[in-house]
Design an enzyme around this catalytic site. Sequence first.
Site, PDB file in Angstrom:
ATOM      1  N   ASP A   1      10.654  -7.231  -0.985  1.00 18.24           N
ATOM      2  CA  ASP A   1      11.145  -7.179   0.381  1.00 18.24           C
ATOM      3  C   ASP A   1      12.589  -6.699   0.333  1.00 18.24           C
ATOM      4  OD1 ASP A   1      10.259  -7.550   3.059  1.00 18.24           O
ATOM      5  OD2 ASP A   1      11.661  -9.196   3.252  1.00 18.24           O
TER       6      ASP A   1
ATOM      7  N   HIS B   1       4.101   5.588  -2.935  1.00 15.44           N
ATOM      8  CA  HIS B   1       5.270   5.981  -3.721  1.00 15.44           C
ATOM      9  C   HIS B   1       5.700   4.836  -4.652  1.00 15.44           C
ATOM     10  CE1 HIS B   1       9.096   7.898  -4.607  1.00 15.44           C
ATOM     11  NE2 HIS B   1       9.624   6.702  -4.458  1.00 15.44           N
TER      12      HIS B   1
ATOM     13  N   ASP C   1      18.090   5.816   4.937  1.00 16.15           N
ATOM     14  CA  ASP C   1      18.713   6.623   3.880  1.00 16.15           C
ATOM     15  C   ASP C   1      19.722   7.647   4.390  1.00 16.15           C
ATOM     16  OD1 ASP C   1      17.633   5.433   1.675  1.00 16.15           O
ATOM     17  OD2 ASP C   1      16.033   6.902   1.394  1.00 16.15           O
TER      18      ASP C   1
ATOM     19  N   ASN D   1       0.841  -1.198   0.000  1.00 12.25           N
ATOM     20  CA  ASN D   1       0.000   0.000   0.000  1.00 12.25           C
ATOM     21  C   ASN D   1       0.877   1.249   0.000  1.00 12.25           C
ATOM     22  OD1 ASN D   1      -2.677  -1.002  -0.095  1.00 12.25           O
ATOM     23  ND2 ASN D   1      -2.467  -1.663   2.026  1.00 12.25           N
TER      24      ASN D   1
ATOM     25  N   GLY E   1      13.539   5.438   5.918  1.00 17.64           N
ATOM     26  CA  GLY E   1      14.304   4.319   6.480  1.00 17.64           C
ATOM     27  C   GLY E   1      15.714   4.738   6.870  1.00 17.64           C
TER      28      GLY E   1
END
Length: 193
Positions: free
Chosen positions: A70, A13, A153, A10, A151
């Site tokens: 994943d 992006h 980044d 869902n 996350g």
Amino acid sequence: MMKDLIFATNNTHKLDELRQILAGRYNVLSLNDIDCHEDIPETAPDIEGNAVMKAQWVHEHYGIDCFSDDTGLEVDALNGEPGVRSARYATDGHDSEANIDKLLGKLQGVTERSARFRTVIALIRDGELHTFRGEVEGEILTERHGMGGFGYDSVFRPVEGDGRTFAQMSAEEKNAISHRGRAVARLCEFLNP
Ligand code: IMP
């Protein structure tokens, strides 16, 4: 008529990106679009197992072609941690700030900081399973740099690049070299030859 293809996510992006690439070829549906609000099992010991588990679960329950992705961050000095546990490294939720704090804490004083993001996409099309991979090598910095992305980044600096972290790049710059960008490109080459 365009074929339906479920993307077991869902994340808007990720959905927008795939819809754009596959426009005219596939009608990409999200989990919300098919009214699937269940917790899909993700209990495999590695990211490949989880990607396959999600795609198979959706295919079994809805009977429509489907793919899932994943991703894990593997840090060499931590024997590949957080890996399959990247989303829930520090807490049960998806608390990125807590995850980064835990990672930086574990790497305090460690000089060998090489790491990589790995993505596996599992596709079930016409009953057959296909997997696609993408990786990007980099290193974990000692503090956060940049406000973009999500996350891990802000602490991940890819080897290819000019020294900026993923959080300091535009989405286009990141997608061009990222783990997910590469796996998605391979999926799309297959679907859109
Ligand atoms: P997912 O499989 O895409 O949900 O990713 C699992 C976890 O890995 C996320 O919760 C993030 O913490 C991390 N992650 C995945 N992709 C990225 C990325 O592109 N940059 C930074 N962290 C990421």
